[in-house]
Motif scaffolding. Structure first.
Motif, PDB file in Angstrom:
ATOM      1  N   ILE A  16       0.852  -1.189   0.000  1.00  0.00           N
ATOM      2  CA  ILE A  16       0.000   0.000   0.000  1.00  0.00           C
ATOM      3  C   ILE A  16       0.896   1.251   0.000  1.00  0.00           C
ATOM      4  CG2 ILE A  16      -0.200   0.180   2.536  1.00  0.00           C
ATOM      5  CD1 ILE A  16      -3.213   0.905   2.028  1.00  0.00           C
ATOM      6  N   THR A  17       0.392   2.344  -0.573  1.00  0.00           N
ATOM      7  CA  THR A  17       1.165   3.591  -0.624  1.00  0.00           C
ATOM      8  C   THR A  17       0.833   4.475   0.575  1.00  0.00           C
ATOM      9  OG1 THR A  17      -0.520   4.816  -1.858  1.00  0.00           O
ATOM     10  CG2 THR A  17       1.054   3.544  -3.161  1.00  0.00           C
ATOM     11  N   LEU A  18       1.671   5.471   0.825  1.00  0.00           N
ATOM     12  CA  LEU A  18       1.398   6.428   1.903  1.00  0.00           C
ATOM     13  C   LEU A  18       0.063   7.135   1.643  1.00  0.00           C
ATOM     14  CD1 LEU A  18       4.931   8.045   2.462  1.00  0.00           C
ATOM     15  CD2 LEU A  18       3.853   6.147   3.696  1.00  0.00           C
ATOM     16  N   ARG A  19      -0.232   7.419   0.366  1.00  0.00           N
ATOM     17  CA  ARG A  19      -1.506   8.061   0.012  1.00  0.00           C
ATOM     18  C   ARG A  19      -2.689   7.142   0.361  1.00  0.00           C
ATOM     19  NH1 ARG A  19      -2.044  12.246  -3.140  1.00  0.00           N
ATOM     20  NH2 ARG A  19       0.024  11.931  -4.002  1.00  0.00           N
ATOM     21  N   ASP A  85      -4.274  -2.413  -9.127  1.00  0.00           N
ATOM     22  CA  ASP A  85      -4.797  -1.065  -9.359  1.00  0.00           C
ATOM     23  C   ASP A  85      -6.315  -1.181  -9.337  1.00  0.00           C
ATOM     24  OD1 ASP A  85      -3.907   1.800 -10.934  1.00  0.00           O
ATOM     25  OD2 ASP A  85      -5.978   1.155 -11.081  1.00  0.00           O
ATOM     26  N   HIS A 110      -4.148   4.954  -7.106  1.00  0.00           N
ATOM     27  CA  HIS A 110      -3.617   3.939  -7.998  1.00  0.00           C
ATOM     28  C   HIS A 110      -2.510   3.123  -7.325  1.00  0.00           C
ATOM     29  CE1 HIS A 110      -5.791   5.196 -11.568  1.00  0.00           C
ATOM     30  NE2 HIS A 110      -5.534   6.444 -11.252  1.00  0.00           N
ATOM     31  N   ASN A 111      -2.245   1.958  -7.899  1.00  0.00           N
ATOM     32  CA  ASN A 111      -1.135   1.146  -7.412  1.00  0.00           C
ATOM     33  C   ASN A 111      -0.681   0.232  -8.546  1.00  0.00           C
ATOM     34  OD1 ASN A 111       0.726  -0.286  -5.738  1.00  0.00           O
ATOM     35  ND2 ASN A 111      -0.552   0.162  -3.963  1.00  0.00           N
ATOM     36  N   ALA A 112       0.333  -0.564  -8.274  1.00  0.00           N
ATOM     37  CA  ALA A 112       0.881  -1.460  -9.288  1.00  0.00           C
ATOM     38  C   ALA A 112      -0.164  -2.471  -9.739  1.00  0.00           C
ATOM     39  CB  ALA A 112       2.092  -2.194  -8.733  1.00  0.00           C
TER      40      ALA A 112
ATOM     41  N   LEU B  10       2.744   7.670  -9.435  1.00  0.00           N
ATOM     42  CA  LEU B  10       2.373   8.636 -10.463  1.00  0.00           C
ATOM     43  C   LEU B  10       2.516  10.093 -10.084  1.00  0.00           C
ATOM     44  CD1 LEU B  10      -0.829   6.788 -11.639  1.00  0.00           C
ATOM     45  CD2 LEU B  10       1.235   7.145 -12.999  1.00  0.00           C
ATOM     46  N   TRP B  11       2.389  10.435  -8.807  1.00  0.00           N
ATOM     47  CA  TRP B  11       2.211  11.853  -8.541  1.00  0.00           C
ATOM     48  C   TRP B  11       3.289  12.469  -7.664  1.00  0.00           C
ATOM     49  CZ3 TRP B  11       0.426  15.599 -11.044  1.00  0.00           C
ATOM     50  CH2 TRP B  11       0.053  16.797 -10.437  1.00  0.00           C
ATOM     51  N   ASP B  12       3.280  12.200  -6.363  1.00  0.00           N
ATOM     52  CA  ASP B  12       4.246  12.884  -5.505  1.00  0.00           C
ATOM     53  C   ASP B  12       4.854  11.950  -4.458  1.00  0.00           C
ATOM     54  OD1 ASP B  12       2.397  12.661  -3.468  1.00  0.00           O
ATOM     55  OD2 ASP B  12       1.701  14.733  -3.609  1.00  0.00           O
ATOM     56  N   LYS B  14       3.980  10.988  -1.705  1.00  0.00           N
ATOM     57  CA  LYS B  14       3.068  10.115  -0.951  1.00  0.00           C
ATOM     58  C   LYS B  14       2.747   8.813  -1.682  1.00  0.00           C
ATOM     59  CE  LYS B  14       0.531  13.658   1.584  1.00  0.00           C
ATOM     60  NZ  LYS B  14      -0.770  14.351   1.649  1.00  0.00           N
ATOM     61  N   ASP B  15       3.249   8.671  -2.902  1.00  0.00           N
ATOM     62  CA  ASP B  15       2.879   7.494  -3.693  1.00  0.00           C
ATOM     63  C   ASP B  15       3.842   6.325  -3.540  1.00  0.00           C
ATOM     64  OD1 ASP B  15       0.427   8.358  -4.780  1.00  0.00           O
ATOM     65  OD2 ASP B  15       1.504   9.679  -6.145  1.00  0.00           O
ATOM     66  N   ILE B  16       4.864   6.485  -2.723  1.00  0.00           N
ATOM     67  CA  ILE B  16       5.767   5.349  -2.488  1.00  0.00           C
ATOM     68  C   ILE B  16       5.048   4.328  -1.600  1.00  0.00           C
ATOM     69  CG2 ILE B  16       6.877   6.336  -0.413  1.00  0.00           C
ATOM     70  CD1 ILE B  16       9.571   5.172  -1.560  1.00  0.00           C
ATOM     71  N   THR B  17       5.423   3.049  -1.743  1.00  0.00           N
ATOM     72  CA  THR B  17       4.791   1.993  -0.939  1.00  0.00           C
ATOM     73  C   THR B  17       5.615   1.731   0.327  1.00  0.00           C
ATOM     74  OG1 THR B  17       6.019   0.189  -1.989  1.00  0.00           O
ATOM     75  CG2 THR B  17       3.984   0.872  -3.061  1.00  0.00           C
ATOM     76  N   ASP B  85       6.246   2.926 -12.554  1.00  0.00           N
ATOM     77  CA  ASP B  85       6.775   1.571 -12.307  1.00  0.00           C
ATOM     78  C   ASP B  85       8.183   1.543 -12.884  1.00  0.00           C
ATOM     79  OD1 ASP B  85       5.612  -1.588 -11.954  1.00  0.00           O
ATOM     80  OD2 ASP B  85       7.425  -1.299 -13.116  1.00  0.00           O
ATOM     81  N   ASN B 111       5.183  -0.227  -8.813  1.00  0.00           N
ATOM     82  CA  ASN B 111       4.260   0.825  -8.398  1.00  0.00           C
ATOM     83  C   ASN B 111       3.351   1.151  -9.576  1.00  0.00           C
ATOM     84  OD1 ASN B 111       3.028   3.048  -7.045  1.00  0.00           O
ATOM     85  ND2 ASN B 111       4.890   3.344  -5.856  1.00  0.00           N
ATOM     86  N   ALA B 112       2.432   2.082  -9.347  1.00  0.00           N
ATOM     87  CA  ALA B 112       1.479   2.455 -10.389  1.00  0.00           C
ATOM     88  C   ALA B 112       2.204   3.046 -11.595  1.00  0.00           C
ATOM     89  CB  ALA B 112       0.482   3.466  -9.843  1.00  0.00           C
ATOM     90  N   SER B 113       1.649   2.807 -12.769  1.00  0.00           N
ATOM     91  CA  SER B 113       2.184   3.321 -14.021  1.00  0.00           C
ATOM     92  C   SER B 113       1.027   3.880 -14.839  1.00  0.00           C
ATOM     93  CB  SER B 113       2.861   2.187 -14.784  1.00  0.00           C
ATOM     94  OG  SER B 113       2.977   2.512 -16.147  1.00  0.00           O
ATOM     95  N   ALA B 117      -2.949   2.838 -15.095  1.00  0.00           N
ATOM     96  CA  ALA B 117      -3.826   3.864 -14.531  1.00  0.00           C
ATOM     97  C   ALA B 117      -4.705   4.521 -15.591  1.00  0.00           C
ATOM     98  CB  ALA B 117      -2.998   4.928 -13.812  1.00  0.00           C
ATOM     99  N   VAL B 121      -8.696   6.312 -15.355  1.00  0.00           N
ATOM    100  CA  VAL B 121      -8.909   7.740 -15.566  1.00  0.00           C
ATOM    101  C   VAL B 121      -9.845   7.997 -16.744  1.00  0.00           C
ATOM    102  CG1 VAL B 121      -7.738   9.898 -16.134  1.00  0.00           C
ATOM    103  CG2 VAL B 121      -6.684   8.270 -14.574  1.00  0.00           C
ATOM    104  N   VAL B 199      -2.372  12.491 -14.310  1.00  0.00           N
ATOM    105  CA  VAL B 199      -2.977  11.270 -13.770  1.00  0.00           C
ATOM    106  C   VAL B 199      -2.376  10.963 -12.400  1.00  0.00           C
ATOM    107  CG1 VAL B 199      -3.177   8.762 -14.084  1.00  0.00           C
ATOM    108  CG2 VAL B 199      -3.442  10.311 -16.040  1.00  0.00           C
ATOM    109  N   GLY B 200      -3.237  10.676 -11.433  1.00  0.00           N
ATOM    110  CA  GLY B 200      -2.774  10.390 -10.069  1.00  0.00           C
ATOM    111  C   GLY B 200      -2.747  11.638  -9.209  1.00  0.00           C
TER     112      GLY B 200
END
Lengths: 255, 255
Positions: A16-19, A85, A110-112, B10-12, B14-17, B85, B111-113, B117, B121, B199-200
C-alpha cells in the motif's frame, strides 16, 4: 463525503502507498473486495498494518449493491480496498459513473498492476504488448475461443498477448490454462510463451513453447501467461535467457 | 548486496509503498532518475519523507555508467528511485541483465504506471488497449510516423492506442503532439481521442475529436492521449460522457 478506491498493489500488506494509508485513516468505513484480484496476505494482517477494521465485500455487494455503497458515501467517507490497481476492473468504473450521477465525489489511489508489472518481470518491452485476454473456466463444457482470437489479432500486428487467468471459483494455474486453450487450438499455439507466477513476490518466470509450460512447476498462484509476438527484440531475448531459462531455439524468432 | 529499483508511482512523495520505504531504509546509497518518467514533487520533499540523501542520476549515468552502478552494488545496497513503475523503461531491464551476468542480485518494487492507470482515468476497458506508442520531438525537421502506424495497427484490431508524450528536453503538451501528428496524417486521425493530464494528481480528462484536443487547456504536464478504437462499449461511452465532457456525437461509435 467521498468514495475512495485504494489499490493495494501486487503482493502483500506492504504494497500500500502512503496516500492509500492516509485515505484509510480518514475513512469512516473500510471495505475490501478480493474477487477481481487477490493478494497473498490476510485481512487480519492488513487490519494490523492499517489499524482499522475491514469488511470484506462479496461479489454481489459490488455488483448488486453498488447503489448502497454510493448512498453510504453521501454520509460517510468510504474506502474500498482492492488488490492491484483498483480501476482495472470495469465493475469499479461503473460505480464511479453511478456515484457521479448521485453527486458523490470519487477518488482513486492507484497502485501497481500486473498489466504494467508484467513488462519488468519478463523483460518484454511494454510498447510491444497488444490486447489483454482472460482465460475463463469452461461454461458447461464450452471453452471460450476469445483468448485464441485475441492472440491471433495480436500476432497480426506482431504484438505480445498478456493472458490473465480466471480467479473464480479459484485461481487458475498455468497448466490448466494451457490444457484449456489446446482444446480450441487450430495450430496458432505452436509458438513461444512466458509463464509467470507471484509477480511482486517470490516470482517465477519460465519461457518455453506454449504447450510445454504445462510441464513446469510454477508453485502457488497467482499465475499469468504472455504469448509472445511473432518476433522479439534481441534485448527481450537476452532477458528471457538470463531470467526465464529460455531455450536456445527462442533465438530463431529474434528479429 | 542488492540493486533495488523502487517505483515512486504517479504523482508525488506520498505514492511510495511501504515496501519501497523499507528498501530505502536498508540502502547504503539512494539514487533517483527522472528522465524516463517524472513526478510532481521535488527531491527535497522526497528526502524529507524518506529521511535519506538522494543523488540524482543524469541520463548518461544510467546508460553509460550502468556498469559502475552494478559494480557499486557488489559492495553496497543500492536503491534507484524511479517515477511510475521502474521497469517500464527498457534501460532498466538492460541493467538487470548486466547485474545478473555479474552476480549481483536485483529486486524490483513495483508501483502504479500510466500504462495501467489510464484505464481508470478514462473509463476505457483495459483489455481493449493495443500497442503503446511515444510521440517524440522532431529529429531535425522530421516527424516520426511511428505513432500513426501504431494507431493504424491498433485500429485494424479495433483497439485503443495509448500515446505517451516525449519528456525530453521538456514534457510535451497534448496541443503540440496533435500538431505534430497532423503533419504526417493521411486521414487516419479524423476520429475521437481522450486527452489526460496529471494522472494520479489533479487530473483532467477531455474526450473530443483528435484534432480538437489542441483547443482545450489541459494545464501543467504530464500529458497523454488515448486514440480510441473504431468502436467503443456503451459503458466506456457513459464514463467519457460523465467524466470527460465527451460530445454527443461520440455515441455514433458505440458498438
Amino acid at each position: 463525503m467521498t468514495l475512495t478506491f485504494v489499490g493495494l498493489g501486487l503482493w502483500d500488506e506492504k504494497d500500500i502507498t502512503l496516500r492509500g494509508i492516509e485515505a484509510v485513516r480518514n475513512a469512516d468505513v473500510v471495505y475490501a473486495e478480493f474477487y477481481t484480484s487477490r493478494l497473498s496476505t490476510s485481512v487480519e494482517r492488513l487490519e494490523r498494518v492499517l489499524g482499522k477494521e475491514i469488511r470484506v465485500l462479496e461479489r454481489k455487494h459490488l455488483e448488486e449493491e453498488s447503489r448502497r455503497l454510493v448512498e453510504e458515501a453521501k454520509e460517510k467517507n468510504i474506502v474500498v480496498l482492492v488488490a492491484g490497481d483498483p480501476m482495472i476492473a470495469t465493475t469499479h468504473s461503473s460505480i464511479m459513473v453511478e456515484a457521479k450521477a448521485r453527486g458523490v465525489e470519487v477518488e482513486i489511489v492507484h497502485n501497481a498492476s500486473i498489466v504494467s508489472a508484467i513488462a519488468g518481470v519478463t523483460g518484454l518491452h511494454i510498447y510491444r504488448f497488444g490486447k489483454i485476454a482472460t482465460v475463463s473456466y469452461p461454461y458447461g463444457n464450452v471453452v471460450s475461443r476469445t483468448p485464441l482470437d485475441v492472440i491471433k489479432q495480436n500476432l497480426s500486428i506482431n504484438a505480445h498477448t498478456l493472458l490473465l487467468l480466471d480467479l473464480n471459483p479459484e485461481p487458475m494455474t498455468i497448466g490448466y490454462a494451457v490444457e484449456l486453450l489446446e482444446r480450441v487450438d487450430d495450430g496458432t499455439l505452436d509458438h513461444f510463451a512466458v509463464g509467470v507466477a507471484r509477480v511482486g513476490g517470490d516470482s517465477v518466470t519460465i519461457c518455453d513453447k506454449f504447450y510445454r509450460l504445462k510441464h513446469h512447476d510454477f508453485g502457488d498462484p497467482l499465475h499469468s501467461i504472455v504469448f509472445l509476438a511473432k518476433t522479439i527484440h534481441i534485448t527481450e531475448y537476452e532477458f528471457l535467457r538470463e531470467f526465464a531459462n529460455a531455450p536456445e531455439e527462442l533465438y530463431e524468432i529474434v528479429e
